[in-house]
Design an enzyme around this catalytic site. Structure first.
Site, PDB file in Angstrom:
ATOM      1  N   LYS A 291     -58.806  -5.481  20.207  1.00 24.53           N
ATOM      2  CA  LYS A 291     -60.045  -5.454  20.991  1.00 24.53           C
ATOM      3  C   LYS A 291     -60.979  -4.423  20.373  1.00 24.53           C
ATOM      4  O   LYS A 291     -60.652  -3.248  20.273  1.00 24.53           O
ATOM      5  CB  LYS A 291     -59.730  -5.088  22.435  1.00 24.53           C
ATOM      6  CG  LYS A 291     -60.971  -4.972  23.303  1.00 24.53           C
ATOM      7  CD  LYS A 291     -60.606  -4.739  24.755  1.00 24.53           C
ATOM      8  CE  LYS A 291     -61.858  -4.546  25.582  1.00 24.53           C
ATOM      9  NZ  LYS A 291     -61.545  -4.271  26.982  1.00 24.53           N
TER      10      LYS A 291
ATOM     11  N   LYS B 258     -60.609 -10.070  20.341  1.00 21.82           N
ATOM     12  CA  LYS B 258     -61.802  -9.993  21.176  1.00 21.82           C
ATOM     13  C   LYS B 258     -62.806  -9.036  20.573  1.00 21.82           C
ATOM     14  O   LYS B 258     -62.400  -7.944  20.191  1.00 21.82           O
ATOM     15  CB  LYS B 258     -61.375  -9.488  22.553  1.00 21.82           C
ATOM     16  CG  LYS B 258     -62.498  -9.284  23.518  1.00 21.82           C
ATOM     17  CD  LYS B 258     -61.966  -8.702  24.787  1.00 21.82           C
ATOM     18  CE  LYS B 258     -63.130  -8.335  25.658  1.00 21.82           C
ATOM     19  NZ  LYS B 258     -62.729  -7.591  26.799  1.00 21.82           N
TER      20      LYS B 258
ATOM     21  N   CYS C 287     -61.322   3.266  30.691  1.00 20.23           N
ATOM     22  CA  CYS C 287     -60.161   2.391  30.864  1.00 20.23           C
ATOM     23  C   CYS C 287     -58.859   3.181  31.022  1.00 20.23           C
ATOM     24  O   CYS C 287     -57.781   2.599  31.109  1.00 20.23           O
ATOM     25  CB  CYS C 287     -60.034   1.444  29.675  1.00 20.23           C
ATOM     26  SG  CYS C 287     -61.523   0.467  29.382  1.00 20.23           S
TER      27      CYS C 287
ATOM     28  N   CYS D 217     -56.603  -3.312  33.857  1.00 24.53           N
ATOM     29  CA  CYS D 217     -57.388  -2.219  33.284  1.00 24.53           C
ATOM     30  C   CYS D 217     -57.878  -1.329  34.419  1.00 24.53           C
ATOM     31  O   CYS D 217     -57.917  -1.756  35.574  1.00 24.53           O
ATOM     32  CB  CYS D 217     -58.578  -2.757  32.488  1.00 24.53           C
ATOM     33  SG  CYS D 217     -59.310  -1.492  31.412  1.00 24.53           S
TER      34      CYS D 217
ATOM     35  N   TYR E 190     -66.734 -18.122  29.345  1.00 32.04           N
ATOM     36  CA  TYR E 190     -67.585 -18.363  30.512  1.00 32.04           C
ATOM     37  C   TYR E 190     -68.180 -19.766  30.454  1.00 32.04           C
ATOM     38  O   TYR E 190     -68.771 -20.218  31.420  1.00 32.04           O
ATOM     39  CB  TYR E 190     -68.693 -17.300  30.580  1.00 32.04           C
ATOM     40  CG  TYR E 190     -68.121 -15.893  30.602  1.00 32.04           C
ATOM     41  CD1 TYR E 190     -67.636 -15.351  31.790  1.00 32.04           C
ATOM     42  CD2 TYR E 190     -68.013 -15.129  29.436  1.00 32.04           C
ATOM     43  CE1 TYR E 190     -67.065 -14.084  31.812  1.00 32.04           C
ATOM     44  CE2 TYR E 190     -67.450 -13.869  29.449  1.00 32.04           C
ATOM     45  CZ  TYR E 190     -66.975 -13.350  30.634  1.00 32.04           C
ATOM     46  OH  TYR E 190     -66.400 -12.105  30.651  1.00 32.04           O
TER      47      TYR E 190
HETATM   48  C1  PBG Z   1     -62.347  -3.962  30.414  1.00 32.47           C
HETATM   49  C2  PBG Z   1     -62.845  -5.219  29.808  1.00 32.47           C
HETATM   50  C3  PBG Z   1     -64.068  -5.433  29.119  1.00 32.47           C
HETATM   51  C4  PBG Z   1     -64.119  -6.802  28.842  1.00 32.47           C
HETATM   52  C5  PBG Z   1     -62.941  -7.371  29.324  1.00 32.47           C
HETATM   53  N1  PBG Z   1     -62.163  -6.373  29.905  1.00 32.47           N
HETATM   54  C6  PBG Z   1     -65.191  -4.528  28.828  1.00 32.47           C
HETATM   55  C7  PBG Z   1     -64.998  -3.322  28.031  1.00 32.47           C
HETATM   56  O1  PBG Z   1     -63.964  -3.090  27.384  1.00 32.47           O
HETATM   57  O2  PBG Z   1     -65.931  -2.527  28.060  1.00 32.47           O
HETATM   58  C8  PBG Z   1     -65.254  -7.512  28.168  1.00 32.47           C
HETATM   59  C9  PBG Z   1     -65.368  -8.974  28.436  1.00 32.47           C
HETATM   60  C10 PBG Z   1     -66.679  -9.577  28.123  1.00 32.47           C
HETATM   61  O3  PBG Z   1     -67.594  -8.948  27.552  1.00 32.47           O
HETATM   62  O4  PBG Z   1     -66.841 -10.761  28.469  1.00 32.47           O
HETATM   63  N2  PBG Z   1     -61.605  -3.140  29.622  1.00 32.47           N
END
Ligand code: PBG
Length: 314
Positions: A176, A229, A111, A101, A294
């Site tokens: 996502k 996600k 992104c 990303c 995590y």
């Molecule tokens: C980046 C990305 C994000 C997360 C993983 N890759 C943040 C976003 O899209 O703003 C979030 C992961 C998490 O909250 O643990 N694109």
């Protein structure tokens, strides 16, 4: 004997934040227990991860310099590329997955590449291709595009194949959502958008048919593993995705889901270990094969103890 769902340590992927420098181990205030590591301090952490039997890590990089194009993301001397080389020397068995990303690398925190203040999908694809190839060249075992641009799985597959990286699989963040649960992560990866939000490329939490269309497209383009996600507020999406496609499926138990449990446990409101295991088990029960969390270390420790192998409920 009659348990239907078995969570195992093999299901877990542990996310890690890496930054340039030496002897750095920076705590992330909104994520107690999670740190940003420089490549040298990462080694003891990885020893623990490996000794717990966690099979895979997911790397996020914090670059030294950000620019409009996020060009450090595809530098062969970038932080992720360096770290992958270090890990592969010391822990050849550990599966190293890299996040693909631009948001941690761009000065604007989006992104994708901006044109007239808007993220442009197609211009971004070329950068994502370069990032993926540079990670694979450094030795990454798998790449995980999280940007949510359309067509990037196909673009990355083509680029990897033409670079000779035909054995590098793609785990795609296929569905996502534009979620408030990413709040703590944006502090951890220093990647909050400087203006606007990510709703032009991430999904509306109100939609689930759209998630299935997104996943179908990514599978068609060659995604080896698809991901939903966040996880906990999206168990219905995980369930539908597994039912409909039967494709290898990952779920990301994201930063906000982690921090909420930590906050509740710190205040004595809930039992941390029991809650964590119940959440991870629910994500697996819904249909996820793999869980990015995590809590991977805590869960692996719990699974080593009989109590959670034959889990008693309170
Ligand atoms: C980046 C990305 C994000 C997360 C993983 N890759 C943040 C976003 O899209 O703003 C979030 C992961 C998490 O909250 O643990 N694109």
């Amino acid at each position: 004997m009659v348990r239907e769902t078995c969570l195992t340590t093999d299901d877990l992927i542990y996310p890690l934040f890496v930054k340039a420098g030496k002897n750095e181990r920076v705590a992330i205030p909104s994520m107690p227990g999670i740190y940003q590591y420089s490549p040298d301090t990462l080694i003891p952490e990885l020893k623990e991860v490996a000794s717990l039997g966690i099979p895979a890590v997911l790397l996020f990089g914090l670059p030294e310099h950000k620019d409009d194009l996020g060009s450090e993301a595809y530098s062969s001397e970038g932080i992720v590329q360096q770290t992958v080389r270090t890990i592969k020397q010391s822990f050849p068995e550990l599966i190293v997955i890299t996040d693909i990303c631009l948001c941690a690398y761009t000065s604007h925190g989006h992104c994708g590449i901006l044109e007239e203040g808007m993220v442009t999908n197609d211009a971004t694809l070329a950068s994502l291709q370069k990032i993926a190839v540079s990670h694979a060249a450094a030795g990454a075992d798998m790449v995980a595009p999280s940007d949510m641009m359309d067509g990037r799985v196909g673009a990355i597959r083509t680029a990897l194949d033409s670079a000779g990286c035909i054995h590098t699989p793609i785990m795609s963040y296929a569905a996502k959502y534009a979620s408030h649960f990413y709040g703590p992560f944006r502090e951890a990866a220093d990647c909050a958008p400087q203006s606007g939000d990510r709703r032009s490329y991430q999904m509306d939490p109100a939609n689930s048919d759209e998630a299935l269309r997104e996943i179908a497209l990514d599978i068609e383009e060659g995604a080896d593993i698809v991901m939903v996600k966040p996880a906990l507020a999206y168990l219905d999406i995980i369930y539908r995705a597994k039912q409909q496609f039967g494709h290898p499926l990952a779920a990301y138990n994201v930063s906000g889901e982690y921090s909420l449990v930590k906050a509740g446990a710190t205040q004595g409101m809930i039992d941390e270990r029991g809650t964590v295991m119940e959440i991870l088990q629910s994500i697996k029960r819904a249909g996820a094969d793999l869980i990015i969390t995590y809590f991977a270390k805590e869960a692996a420790k719990a699974l080593q103890e009989t109590e959670f192998r034959s889990q008693k409920s309170e």
